[in-house]
Enzyme design. Structure first.
Site, PDB file in Angstrom:
ATOM      1  N   GLU A   1       8.864  -8.799  -3.347  1.00  0.00           N
ATOM      2  CA  GLU A   1       8.664  -9.158  -3.259  1.00  0.00           C
ATOM      3  C   GLU A   1       9.570  -9.575  -1.958  1.00  0.00           C
ATOM      4  N   GLY A   2       9.705  -8.526  -1.261  1.00  0.00           N
ATOM      5  CA  GLY A   2      10.275  -8.301  -0.005  1.00  0.00           C
ATOM      6  C   GLY A   2      12.246  -7.866  -0.543  1.00  0.00           C
TER       7      GLY A   2
ATOM      8  N   GLN B   1      30.578  -1.833 -17.452  1.00  0.00           N
ATOM      9  CA  GLN B   1      31.587  -0.768 -17.324  1.00  0.00           C
ATOM     10  C   GLN B   1      31.926  -1.685 -18.747  1.00  0.00           C
TER      11      GLN B   1
ATOM     12  N   GLU C   1       0.655  -1.497  -0.057  1.00  0.00           N
ATOM     13  CA  GLU C   1      -0.100   0.417   0.438  1.00  0.00           C
ATOM     14  C   GLU C   1       0.498   1.602  -0.006  1.00  0.00           C
ATOM     15  N   PRO C   2       0.267   2.401  -0.131  1.00  0.00           N
ATOM     16  CA  PRO C   2       0.944   3.257  -0.544  1.00  0.00           C
ATOM     17  C   PRO C   2       2.103   3.716   0.908  1.00  0.00           C
TER      18      PRO C   2
ATOM     19  N   GLY D   1       4.692  -0.601   3.301  1.00  0.00           N
ATOM     20  CA  GLY D   1       5.596  -2.149   2.704  1.00  0.00           C
ATOM     21  C   GLY D   1       5.790  -3.076   2.976  1.00  0.00           C
TER      22      GLY D   1
HETATM   23  C1  LIG Z   1       7.544  -2.465  -9.593  1.00  0.00           C
HETATM   24  C2  LIG Z   1       7.019  -3.026  -8.966  1.00  0.00           C
HETATM   25  C3  LIG Z   1       6.017  -3.652  -8.526  1.00  0.00           C
HETATM   26  C4  LIG Z   1       5.975  -4.842  -7.735  1.00  0.00           C
HETATM   27  N1  LIG Z   1       4.833  -5.869  -7.504  1.00  0.00           N
HETATM   28  C5  LIG Z   1       3.846  -5.172  -6.212  1.00  0.00           C
HETATM   29  C6  LIG Z   1       3.288  -6.392  -6.804  1.00  0.00           C
HETATM   30  O1  LIG Z   1       2.739  -6.674  -7.379  1.00  0.00           O
HETATM   31  N2  LIG Z   1       2.390  -6.728  -5.577  1.00  0.00           N
HETATM   32  C7  LIG Z   1       2.636  -6.682  -3.971  1.00  0.00           C
HETATM   33  O2  LIG Z   1       1.662  -6.686  -3.245  1.00  0.00           O
HETATM   34  N3  LIG Z   1       3.553  -5.060  -3.828  1.00  0.00           N
HETATM   35  C8  LIG Z   1       5.117  -4.907  -4.934  1.00  0.00           C
HETATM   36  N4  LIG Z   1       5.391  -3.867  -5.279  1.00  0.00           N
HETATM   37  C9  LIG Z   1       5.825  -3.891  -4.113  1.00  0.00           C
HETATM   38  C10 LIG Z   1       6.741  -3.986  -3.354  1.00  0.00           C
HETATM   39  O3  LIG Z   1       6.812  -5.162  -3.134  1.00  0.00           O
HETATM   40  C11 LIG Z   1       7.219  -2.531  -1.940  1.00  0.00           C
HETATM   41  O4  LIG Z   1       8.253  -2.357  -2.852  1.00  0.00           O
HETATM   42  C12 LIG Z   1       8.569  -3.617  -1.743  1.00  0.00           C
HETATM   43  O5  LIG Z   1       8.239  -4.280  -0.461  1.00  0.00           O
HETATM   44  C13 LIG Z   1       9.450  -2.304  -0.159  1.00  0.00           C
HETATM   45  O6  LIG Z   1       8.242  -1.758   0.469  1.00  0.00           O
HETATM   46  P1  LIG Z   1       7.875  -0.255   0.157  1.00  0.00           P
HETATM   47  O7  LIG Z   1       8.436   0.088  -1.279  1.00  0.00           O
HETATM   48  O8  LIG Z   1       7.325   0.291   0.792  1.00  0.00           O
HETATM   49  O9  LIG Z   1       9.897   0.214   0.965  1.00  0.00           O
HETATM   50  P2  LIG Z   1       9.429   1.374   2.211  1.00  0.00           P
HETATM   51  O10 LIG Z   1       9.288  -1.109   3.621  1.00  0.00           O
HETATM   52  O11 LIG Z   1       9.469   1.739   2.659  1.00  0.00           O
HETATM   53  O12 LIG Z   1      11.379   0.878   2.289  1.00  0.00           O
HETATM   54  C14 LIG Z   1      12.134   1.336   2.588  1.00  0.00           C
HETATM   55  C15 LIG Z   1      13.590   1.116   2.540  1.00  0.00           C
HETATM   56  O13 LIG Z   1      13.657   0.929   4.133  1.00  0.00           O
HETATM   57  C16 LIG Z   1      14.213  -0.589   4.176  1.00  0.00           C
HETATM   58  N5  LIG Z   1      13.221  -0.844   5.535  1.00  0.00           N
HETATM   59  C17 LIG Z   1      11.972  -0.800   6.119  1.00  0.00           C
HETATM   60  N6  LIG Z   1      11.575  -1.906   7.099  1.00  0.00           N
HETATM   61  C18 LIG Z   1      13.257  -2.472   7.174  1.00  0.00           C
HETATM   62  C19 LIG Z   1      13.597  -3.244   7.962  1.00  0.00           C
HETATM   63  N7  LIG Z   1      12.288  -3.597   9.370  1.00  0.00           N
HETATM   64  N8  LIG Z   1      14.824  -2.976   8.664  1.00  0.00           N
HETATM   65  C20 LIG Z   1      16.153  -2.693   7.726  1.00  0.00           C
HETATM   66  N9  LIG Z   1      14.962  -2.238   6.853  1.00  0.00           N
HETATM   67  C21 LIG Z   1      13.902  -1.843   6.680  1.00  0.00           C
HETATM   68  C22 LIG Z   1      13.844  -1.750   2.691  1.00  0.00           C
HETATM   69  O14 LIG Z   1      14.338  -2.380   3.288  1.00  0.00           O
HETATM   70  C23 LIG Z   1      13.771  -0.209   2.072  1.00  0.00           C
HETATM   71  O15 LIG Z   1      15.198  -0.153   1.991  1.00  0.00           O
HETATM   72  C24 LIG Z   1       6.124  -3.593  -6.149  1.00  0.00           C
HETATM   73  C25 LIG Z   1       6.952  -2.439  -5.766  1.00  0.00           C
HETATM   74  C26 LIG Z   1       7.866  -2.477  -7.762  1.00  0.00           C
HETATM   75  C27 LIG Z   1       8.230  -1.225  -7.143  1.00  0.00           C
HETATM   76  C1  LIG Z   2      27.180  10.381 -21.759  1.00  0.00           C
HETATM   77  C2  LIG Z   2      28.885  10.001 -22.327  1.00  0.00           C
HETATM   78  C3  LIG Z   2      29.911  11.530 -22.668  1.00  0.00           C
HETATM   79  C4  LIG Z   2      30.703  11.619 -23.296  1.00  0.00           C
HETATM   80  N1  LIG Z   2      31.606  12.692 -22.926  1.00  0.00           N
HETATM   81  C5  LIG Z   2      32.977  13.497 -23.495  1.00  0.00           C
HETATM   82  C6  LIG Z   2      33.508  14.035 -23.658  1.00  0.00           C
HETATM   83  O1  LIG Z   2      32.926  15.165 -23.538  1.00  0.00           O
HETATM   84  N2  LIG Z   2      34.226  14.420 -25.108  1.00  0.00           N
HETATM   85  C7  LIG Z   2      35.487  13.138 -24.972  1.00  0.00           C
HETATM   86  O2  LIG Z   2      36.057  12.948 -25.982  1.00  0.00           O
HETATM   87  N3  LIG Z   2      34.650  11.627 -24.261  1.00  0.00           N
HETATM   88  C8  LIG Z   2      33.758  11.724 -23.899  1.00  0.00           C
HETATM   89  N4  LIG Z   2      33.386  10.447 -23.596  1.00  0.00           N
HETATM   90  C9  LIG Z   2      33.902   9.477 -23.863  1.00  0.00           C
HETATM   91  C10 LIG Z   2      34.326   8.467 -22.355  1.00  0.00           C
HETATM   92  O3  LIG Z   2      35.819   9.218 -22.266  1.00  0.00           O
HETATM   93  C11 LIG Z   2      35.053   7.208 -23.214  1.00  0.00           C
HETATM   94  O4  LIG Z   2      33.272   6.363 -23.236  1.00  0.00           O
HETATM   95  C12 LIG Z   2      35.524   6.719 -22.062  1.00  0.00           C
HETATM   96  O5  LIG Z   2      37.170   7.358 -21.980  1.00  0.00           O
HETATM   97  C13 LIG Z   2      35.803   5.231 -22.653  1.00  0.00           C
HETATM   98  O6  LIG Z   2      36.337   4.605 -23.989  1.00  0.00           O
HETATM   99  P1  LIG Z   2      35.059   3.551 -24.951  1.00  0.00           P
HETATM  100  O7  LIG Z   2      34.060   3.721 -24.332  1.00  0.00           O
HETATM  101  O8  LIG Z   2      35.851   3.940 -25.632  1.00  0.00           O
HETATM  102  O9  LIG Z   2      35.808   2.844 -23.870  1.00  0.00           O
HETATM  103  P2  LIG Z   2      37.437   1.451 -24.065  1.00  0.00           P
HETATM  104  O10 LIG Z   2      38.324   1.844 -24.263  1.00  0.00           O
HETATM  105  O11 LIG Z   2      36.368   0.506 -25.211  1.00  0.00           O
HETATM  106  O12 LIG Z   2      36.924   0.573 -22.999  1.00  0.00           O
HETATM  107  C14 LIG Z   2      36.076  -0.518 -22.357  1.00  0.00           C
HETATM  108  C15 LIG Z   2      36.099  -1.408 -21.491  1.00  0.00           C
HETATM  109  O13 LIG Z   2      37.578  -1.514 -22.009  1.00  0.00           O
HETATM  110  C16 LIG Z   2      38.610  -1.197 -20.921  1.00  0.00           C
HETATM  111  N5  LIG Z   2      39.515  -0.808 -20.813  1.00  0.00           N
HETATM  112  C17 LIG Z   2      40.413  -0.295 -22.159  1.00  0.00           C
HETATM  113  N6  LIG Z   2      41.775  -0.469 -21.889  1.00  0.00           N
HETATM  114  C18 LIG Z   2      41.778  -1.280 -20.836  1.00  0.00           C
HETATM  115  C19 LIG Z   2      43.184  -0.962 -20.516  1.00  0.00           C
HETATM  116  N7  LIG Z   2      44.063  -0.887 -21.174  1.00  0.00           N
HETATM  117  N8  LIG Z   2      43.073  -2.220 -19.174  1.00  0.00           N
HETATM  118  C20 LIG Z   2      42.184  -2.188 -18.878  1.00  0.00           C
HETATM  119  N9  LIG Z   2      40.807  -2.241 -18.611  1.00  0.00           N
HETATM  120  C21 LIG Z   2      40.892  -1.549 -20.205  1.00  0.00           C
HETATM  121  C22 LIG Z   2      38.113  -0.041 -19.592  1.00  0.00           C
HETATM  122  O14 LIG Z   2      38.111   0.351 -18.629  1.00  0.00           O
HETATM  123  C23 LIG Z   2      36.461  -0.638 -20.135  1.00  0.00           C
HETATM  124  O15 LIG Z   2      35.576  -0.894 -19.461  1.00  0.00           O
HETATM  125  C24 LIG Z   2      31.529  10.794 -23.467  1.00  0.00           C
HETATM  126  C25 LIG Z   2      30.422   9.360 -23.208  1.00  0.00           C
HETATM  127  C26 LIG Z   2      29.552   9.280 -22.615  1.00  0.00           C
HETATM  128  C27 LIG Z   2      28.794   8.044 -22.638  1.00  0.00           C
END
Ligand SMILES: Cc1cc2nc3c(=O)[nH]c(=O)nc-3n(C[C@H](O)[C@H](O)[C@H](O)COP(=O)(O)OP(=O)(O)OC[C@H]3O[C@@H](n4cnc5c(N)ncnc54)[C@H](O)[C@@H]3O)c2cc1C
Ligand SMILES: Cc1cc2nc3c(=O)[nH]c(=O)nc-3n(C[C@H](O)[C@H](O)[C@H](O)COP(=O)(O)OP(=O)(O)OC[C@H]3O[C@@H](n4cnc5c(N)ncnc54)[C@H](O)[C@@H]3O)c2cc1C
Lengths: 381, 248
Positions: free
Chosen positions: A364-365, A337, A128-129, A132
């Site tokens: 589901e919890g 990544q 419920e709202p 949960g």
């Molecule tokens: C897309 C979607 C589909 C869903 N489908 C269903 C459905 O089909 N049927 C249905 O009945 N519900 C459904 N839900 C609801 C879902 O099960 C609840 O969102 C969930 O149980 C958490 O409840 P809440 O959102 O009220 O969070 P809250 O209970 O308000 O919790 C907020 C935070 O506090 C933490 N918390 C709360 N109590 C404790 C505690 N005692 N100890 C430690 N931490 C705690 C929680 O873990 C969470 O991190 C759905 C939710 C979404 C988003």
């Molecule tokens: C929303 C957005 C905004 C951006 N804005 C800019 C911008 O303004 N200017 C700009 O120039 N670029 C921009 N970028 C590009 C961004 O900097 C690159 O995406 C980033 O540097 C990674 O390069 P890549 O996507 O080619 O990944 P890749 O280089 O192909 O890397 C793929 C994976 O391999 C890993 N990897 C690569 N080489 C190694 C290595 N030697 N050792 C270990 N791991 C390695 C990487 O960490 C990564 O997990 C933007 C990207 C996004 C998504």
């Protein structure tokens, strides 16, 4: 030799069917329905056609009587295609389970028929709202009036709530009794006073319909009461103890997809003159993902096996659900990544995996609630 | 009436195949019901739905084929005969072994894949017809039964032809013949209880395979520049796909 990890021929066949279904019918439309935030009803129809919908309904009521192990085998495959689309049949099973656990023969005949004779869904309305996690604090009221209960209140976040033929609604007939004052009522689609409003703006799992359900003087036949007054809370908890296992299975499916996509990409993408798959930094990420997929699947199968054996499974279901969903979230994160900048874009399927699987840590919890269940189990021994 | 589909189990087209010591190594491959044979299975089910009678699966191959046979049963066919033979057998020898069973079964229609995804012989259907002395229609895209005869449309190299043949007859499938259904979950559960007769055979292959290799496709790396004249580039692309690649 009491331990055996092999699947039966039949289980292998249904795994193959679900895998093919996910590849041909789900994966190709997943991005589109995610963008449109719409339910792909044609997929629901096809699931029904091949027998993958509501298949946990026993054979005597028109279903296939699938066990939990079969359910998780199918769940992993369908979620590989799209976790949001998988939530549709999964939440339907969630709505079916209370009727399975607590329904009379007459109720099963009446409700299950509607869920097997055509493509149709069930739903489960606990949240419920205002509450949960603290489910016993629910406020939806059920007041007995002759042969009916009059329902008033609001449920929210209800998966399939607007499409469902039948919704199991948890309500209180005596708030002062707390969880002992809860009952479970089956509300049929079209009952006057029952309205479903679709919620928009979800982060992920956008192909699954999520609804707010409003009950205004909604008269539900008393014949739709599951078990007795006061059984509701126990029914809800026993249901979730089972249905969390498919959530774990879905998480495994998402993680496996993340691993597959990341592996494919890493072999193709070159940096510093060679495929990034040859970099140990990337290889270790893939290895971690694989460790997660394998262990989460094995444990999910174990929780399913306990269920099928009729053994206590609440703690195992909690471990499986929390472990698998956290593992899958991390796998999706690492898949992004590995994709670098492309991973951040809709063009590649990996950012959706992360958005989708986040919900597996909540519904589901929440995973905090799973830890409460696990800790309670440890401390009660 | 009786309708028979001859099926085979082959590696999934997405499987990566390896060559080990001059032989294809299938250990890492996903094995499935041949997709060309899937059309045959679908067609015998449709014929049975329309005309009644029985739909039967016949397979010749190693023990592992059983999985594909079960898939065909799960799609909705009635029963199966599996001739179990390990190791390679050339299509002519296969056809002779199959013909014995088919003579006994005496079906009205036999359908099999137009080609086999693994050895790609394209010979099995015609060879079976030859062994039985029955007519054959290859690359069938439409099939209808009327007055004890079959009317079929089939592809030729540069066109198509509609023919009428007396029954019994053998047909081989072509893409487009139908849209194969999925095996259903109830079908899978029922398939387990359906009759699957195994007959051991030990025919000698007339052809011995000495060495296998996997075709390596070399790429032409032809790039068309579409920035200046997009229409021209598109027509050129169509021409190349049609005349050189021969895919459209
Ligand atoms: C897309 C979607 C589909 C869903 N489908 C269903 C459905 O089909 N049927 C249905 O009945 N519900 C459904 N839900 C609801 C879902 O099960 C609840 O969102 C969930 O149980 C958490 O409840 P809440 O959102 O009220 O969070 P809250 O209970 O308000 O919790 C907020 C935070 O506090 C933490 N918390 C709360 N109590 C404790 C505690 N005692 N100890 C430690 N931490 C705690 C929680 O873990 C969470 O991190 C759905 C939710 C979404 C988003
Ligand atoms: C929303 C957005 C905004 C951006 N804005 C800019 C911008 O303004 N200017 C700009 O120039 N670029 C921009 N970028 C590009 C961004 O900097 C690159 O995406 C980033 O540097 C990674 O390069 P890549 O996507 O080619 O990944 P890749 O280089 O192909 O890397 C793929 C994976 O391999 C890993 N990897 C690569 N080489 C190694 C290595 N030697 N050792 C270990 N791991 C390695 C990487 O960490 C990564 O997990 C933007 C990207 C996004 C998504």
């Amino acid at each position: 030799m009491p331990i055996d990890f092999s699947l039966t021929d039949e289980q292998k066949e249904l795994q193959k069917l679900a895998r093919r279904f996910a590849r041909e019918q789900i994966a190709p439309v997943a991005a589109e329905y995610d963008a449109r935030e719409e339910v792909p009803w044609q997929v629901v129809e096809k699931l029904h056609e091949v027998g993958l919908l509501n298949a946990i309904i026993p054979e005597e009521y028109g279903g296939l009587g699938l066990g939990m192990l079969e359910e998780v085998i199918i769940g992993e495959e369908l979620a590989w295609g799209c976790m949001g689309i998988y939530t549709i049949p999964m939440a339907s099973d969630l709505g079916i389970t209370p009727i399975l656990l607590a329904g009379s023969h007459e109720q099963k005949q009446r409700f299950f028929k509607r869920l097997t004779e055509k493509p149709a869904l069930a739903a489960f309305a606990l949240s419920e709202p205002g509450n949960g996690s603290d489910a016993a604090a629910l406020r939806t009221r059920a007041v007995r009036d002759g042969e009916h209960y009059v329902l008033n209140g609001t449920k929210t976040w209800i998966s399939n709530g607007g499409e469902a033929e039948v919704v199991v609604v948890f309500a209180t007939f005596a708030p002062e009794l707390k969880h002992k004052g809860v009952l479970a009522l089956v509300v049929e689609k079209g009952t006057p006073g029952f309205k479903a409003n679709k919620l928009h703006g979800k982060m992920g799992q956008r192909a699954s319909g999520t609804y707010e359900l409003v009950f205004e003087d909604c008269r539900v036949p008393a014949a739709n009461l599951l078990g007795a007054e006061g059984d509701g809370f126990r029914i809800a908890m026993n249901t979730l103890n089972k249905t969390r296992i498919p959530v774990a299975a879905g998480s495994v499916g998402v993680a496996r997809r993340a691993l597959e996509e990341a592996t494919k990409y890493a072999k193709e993408r070159e940096a510093f003159g060679k495929p990034i798959a040859e970099l140990q930094a990337i290889q270790f990420k893939l290895a971690e993902m694989s460790m997660g997929v394998e262990t989460a699947r094995a444990y999910t199968y174990y929780a399913a096996w306990l269920t099928d054996q009729g053994l206590p499974q609440a703690h195992a279901a909690a471990i499986a659900k929390a472990y698998a969903s956290e593992m899958a979230f991390e796998a999706a994160n690492q898949a992004i990544q590995i994709h670098g900048g492309y991973g951040y874009m809709h063009e590649y399927p990996v950012e959706k995996l992360l958005r989708d699987v986040k919900l597996n840590q909540i519904y589901e919890g929440t995973n905090e609630i799973q830890r409460l269940i696990i800790a309670r189990h440890i401390l009660s021994q | 009436m009786k309708f028979v589909a001859i099926i085979r189990q082959v590696p999934d087209s997405e499987s990566r195949l390896k060559i080990d010591g001059g032989k294809v190594d299938l250990s890492g491959a996903t094995l499935i019901l041949d997709q060309m044979d899937e059309y045959a299975v679908e067609e015998v089910i449709r014929l049975q739905e329309k005309h009644g009678g029985e739909s039967v699966i016949v397979a010749l191959g190693p023990e592992r084929f059983e999985e594909a046979v079960r898939t065909a049963l799960a799609m909705g066919t009635d029963r199966a005969v599996h001739l179990v033979q390990e190791g390679y057998l050339d299509p002519i020898s296969q056809a002779q072994a199959l013909a014995e069973v088919l003579r006994e079964e005496a079906p009205d229609v036999v359908i099999t894949g137009g080609q086999q995804a693994d050895w790609d012989s394209q010979a099995l259907g015609p060879a079976v017809a030859e062994a039985l002395g029955w007519p054959v229609v290859a690359w069938t895209t439409a099939l209808e039964l009327e007055d004890g005869k079959a009317k079929a449309k089939h592809d030729l190299d540069e066109g198509a032809e509609v023919v009428r043949v007396g029954l019994p007859a053998v047909f081989t499938t072509q893409q487009g013949l139908n849209e194969p259904r999925y095996p259903t979950l109830p079908g899978i559960m029922k398939a387990k209880r359906k009759e699957l007769k195994k007959v051991p055979v030990s025919a000698a292959s007339k052809v011995e395979v000495l060495e296998q290799t996997i075709q390596e496709r070399t790429r032409l790396n032809k790039v068309l520049d579409g920035t200046k004249d997009p229409q021209g580039a598109a027509s050129e692309l169509v021409r190349l796909l049609h005349e050189e690649a021969k895919v459209i």
